[in-house]
Design an enzyme around this catalytic site. Structure first.
Site, PDB file in Angstrom:
ATOM      1  N   ALA A  44      21.661  -8.514  14.681  1.00 44.99           N
ATOM      2  CA  ALA A  44      22.874  -9.236  15.084  1.00 44.99           C
ATOM      3  C   ALA A  44      23.799  -9.433  13.883  1.00 44.99           C
ATOM      4  O   ALA A  44      25.028  -9.296  13.998  1.00 44.99           O
ATOM      5  CB  ALA A  44      22.501 -10.587  15.702  1.00 44.99           C
ATOM      6  N   GLU A 141      12.864  -5.557  12.066  1.00 42.44           N
ATOM      7  CA  GLU A 141      12.499  -6.811  12.749  1.00 42.44           C
ATOM      8  C   GLU A 141      12.229  -6.575  14.243  1.00 42.44           C
ATOM      9  O   GLU A 141      12.174  -7.526  15.013  1.00 42.44           O
ATOM     10  CB  GLU A 141      13.595  -7.865  12.545  1.00 42.44           C
ATOM     11  CG  GLU A 141      13.675  -8.336  11.103  1.00 42.44           C
ATOM     12  CD  GLU A 141      14.689  -9.458  10.857  1.00 42.44           C
ATOM     13  OE1 GLU A 141      14.568 -10.129   9.818  1.00 42.44           O
ATOM     14  OE2 GLU A 141      15.607  -9.653  11.691  1.00 42.44           O
ATOM     15  N   ASP A 245      26.243 -18.272  -2.015  1.00 43.48           N
ATOM     16  CA  ASP A 245      25.077 -18.153  -1.133  1.00 43.48           C
ATOM     17  C   ASP A 245      24.918 -16.672  -0.770  1.00 43.48           C
ATOM     18  O   ASP A 245      25.812 -16.096  -0.157  1.00 43.48           O
ATOM     19  CB  ASP A 245      25.307 -19.004   0.119  1.00 43.48           C
ATOM     20  CG  ASP A 245      24.163 -18.907   1.126  1.00 43.48           C
ATOM     21  OD1 ASP A 245      23.165 -18.218   0.841  1.00 43.48           O
ATOM     22  OD2 ASP A 245      24.272 -19.530   2.191  1.00 43.48           O
ATOM     23  N   GLY A 250      22.947  -8.609   2.203  1.00 43.86           N
ATOM     24  CA  GLY A 250      22.425  -7.274   2.467  1.00 43.86           C
ATOM     25  C   GLY A 250      22.818  -6.782   3.858  1.00 43.86           C
ATOM     26  O   GLY A 250      23.120  -5.595   4.046  1.00 43.86           O
ATOM     27  N   ASP A 251      22.814  -7.683   4.828  1.00 48.33           N
ATOM     28  CA  ASP A 251      23.200  -7.292   6.198  1.00 48.33           C
ATOM     29  C   ASP A 251      24.689  -6.962   6.262  1.00 48.33           C
ATOM     30  O   ASP A 251      25.091  -6.008   6.936  1.00 48.33           O
ATOM     31  CB  ASP A 251      22.880  -8.414   7.192  1.00 48.33           C
ATOM     32  CG  ASP A 251      21.395  -8.738   7.250  1.00 48.33           C
ATOM     33  OD1 ASP A 251      20.582  -7.855   6.918  1.00 48.33           O
ATOM     34  OD2 ASP A 251      21.058  -9.885   7.601  1.00 48.33           O
TER      35      ASP A 251
HETATM   36  P1  ADP Z   1      19.487  -8.339  -0.277  1.00 48.97           P
HETATM   37  O1  ADP Z   1      20.342  -9.480   0.159  1.00 48.97           O
HETATM   38  O2  ADP Z   1      19.052  -7.445   0.839  1.00 48.97           O
HETATM   39  O3  ADP Z   1      18.371  -8.698  -1.221  1.00 48.97           O
HETATM   40  P2  ADP Z   1      21.204  -7.620  -2.525  1.00 48.97           P
HETATM   41  O4  ADP Z   1      20.881  -8.937  -3.138  1.00 48.97           O
HETATM   42  O5  ADP Z   1      20.999  -6.404  -3.346  1.00 48.97           O
HETATM   43  O6  ADP Z   1      20.449  -7.381  -1.138  1.00 48.97           O
HETATM   44  O7  ADP Z   1      22.733  -7.702  -2.058  1.00 48.97           O
HETATM   45  C1  ADP Z   1      23.322  -6.748  -1.219  1.00 48.97           C
HETATM   46  C2  ADP Z   1      24.718  -6.439  -1.709  1.00 48.97           C
HETATM   47  O8  ADP Z   1      25.524  -7.626  -1.673  1.00 48.97           O
HETATM   48  C3  ADP Z   1      24.782  -5.942  -3.143  1.00 48.97           C
HETATM   49  O9  ADP Z   1      24.640  -4.540  -3.206  1.00 48.97           O
HETATM   50  C4  ADP Z   1      26.161  -6.388  -3.560  1.00 48.97           C
HETATM   51  O10 ADP Z   1      27.120  -5.473  -3.100  1.00 48.97           O
HETATM   52  C5  ADP Z   1      26.343  -7.698  -2.813  1.00 48.97           C
HETATM   53  N1  ADP Z   1      25.969  -8.839  -3.670  1.00 48.97           N
HETATM   54  C6  ADP Z   1      24.807  -9.542  -3.628  1.00 48.97           C
HETATM   55  N2  ADP Z   1      24.804 -10.520  -4.559  1.00 48.97           N
HETATM   56  C7  ADP Z   1      25.986 -10.440  -5.203  1.00 48.97           C
HETATM   57  C8  ADP Z   1      26.618 -11.172  -6.259  1.00 48.97           C
HETATM   58  N3  ADP Z   1      26.009 -12.204  -6.869  1.00 48.97           N
HETATM   59  N4  ADP Z   1      27.865 -10.800  -6.660  1.00 48.97           N
HETATM   60  C9  ADP Z   1      28.506  -9.767  -6.062  1.00 48.97           C
HETATM   61  N5  ADP Z   1      27.970  -9.037  -5.067  1.00 48.97           N
HETATM   62  C10 ADP Z   1      26.737  -9.364  -4.635  1.00 48.97           C
END
Ligand code: ADP
Length: 300
Positions: A44, A141, A245, A250-251
């Protein structure tokens, strides 16, 4: 004829969140804040992320015939997701029970509920939906049998499969071979590779490509993402943002990536867009509530 840029086949959950001063130990009861209920689940979330950006998006998922299921249907429709494939019944809507302490650490219990009843039979019955999408995005999931049946059905079409193996689980070779790309974070990469994974995203991408997917995207949080296929690899930096936050980042990333692939972008171009969407999503609290519109991404 492709009616949808993107079909997401995956989970829909109600996230039930309670703030606590301290997460309870075994046998302990603690008092918490008022309950807050959010629409969630990786399927979702991805569908909402893509639709909010303007993608023609459908979701194939299963919820219970209950208020949580209606909450999910409402949030999906509000974002513009086509819910013709939102099936009802068989079990209560999936739920994530989340306790969050003041440091932001959480404990989560997931009851998959109706998500666990999304079956290969449901996939067969949704043939029209599957045939109408340029890209089909999957996560783990829902039952692995169901994921495998989607990958097999899509192999017979000209559509492209995007898979985020979360929560990580061993993947059959046919499923891996269908992925273009396989989208993993560090944790998922290390899980799939096991011992000998190496310590750099480049080594993970090389190891993952050897497992059979046509391409791999490794997300790297604040560092952006790595794109790899047999022809080579390239790092795509993120944007410097004030991260509030990271829930659902990732989604949002994967929903945006899958949409841009469906719209005809090549993989590197799609990832350059997706890192902007991921960055925008971390600047606001929550999962679906934090997902940006196209205007917000452009303004970043
Ligand atoms: P997940 O949430 O699945 O662990 P990530 O933490 O790698 O995956 O985050 C997914 C994507 O979101 C990253 O590739 C990036 O593009 C973005 N992102 C996550 N955290 C940050 C951050 N602190 N600053 C900027 N972009 C972020």
């Amino acid at each position: 004829m492709h009616g949808y840029d993107l079909l997401v086949v995956g989970s829909a959950n109600a996230d039930l969140v309670i703030g606590v001063d301290r997460r309870p130990a075994a046998g302990e009861t603690v008092l918490g804040s008022d309950l807050v209920t959010h629409p969630g689940g990786k399927g979702a979330n991805q569908a909402v992320a893509a639709a909010r950006l303007g993608a023609r998006t459908a979701l194939l998922a299963r919820v219970g015939d209950d208020p949580h299921g209606r909450l999910l249907g409402d949030s999906l429709r509000e974002a513009g997701v086509d819910t013709a494939g939102l099936l009802t019944g068989g079990a209560p809507t999936g739920v994530a029970l989340i306790t969050v302490d003041p440091s932001g650490d959480n404990s989560i219990v997931v009851s998959p509920g109706a998500n666990a009843r999304l079956s290969p039979e449901d996939v067969r019955a949704a043939g029209e939906l599957l045939g109408a999408a340029r890209v089909v995005s999957l996560q783990l999931e829902i039952p692995l049998d169901t994921v495998a049946s989607v990958a097999a059905a899509v192999a017979a079409t000209d559509a492209r499969v995007v898979l985020n193996p979360s929560p990580p689980a061993p993947l059959p070779a046919e499923v891996l071979a269908a992925c273009d790309p396989l989208v993993v974070n560090e944790h998922e990469a290390r899980y799939l590779l096991g011992a000998g994974a190496g310590d750099t995203p480049e080594s993970w991408a090389a190891g993952l490509l050897a497992l059979g997917p046509r391409s791999v995207v490794v997300t790297l949080g604040a560092a952006g993402a790595l794109v790899a296929d047999p022809a080579g690899h390239v790092r795509i930096p993120s944007l410097p943002v004030n991260a509030v936050d990271t829930t659902g980042a990732g989604d949002a990333f994967t929903g945006a990536l899958a949409w841009r692939l469906g719209a005809g972008d090549d993989l590197e171009t799609a990832v350059r867009f997706a890192v902007r969407v991921g960055a925008a999503a971390v600047t606001r609290a929550g999962a679906q509530e934090s997902f940006p519109t196209l205007e917000e991404v452009a303004a970043l």
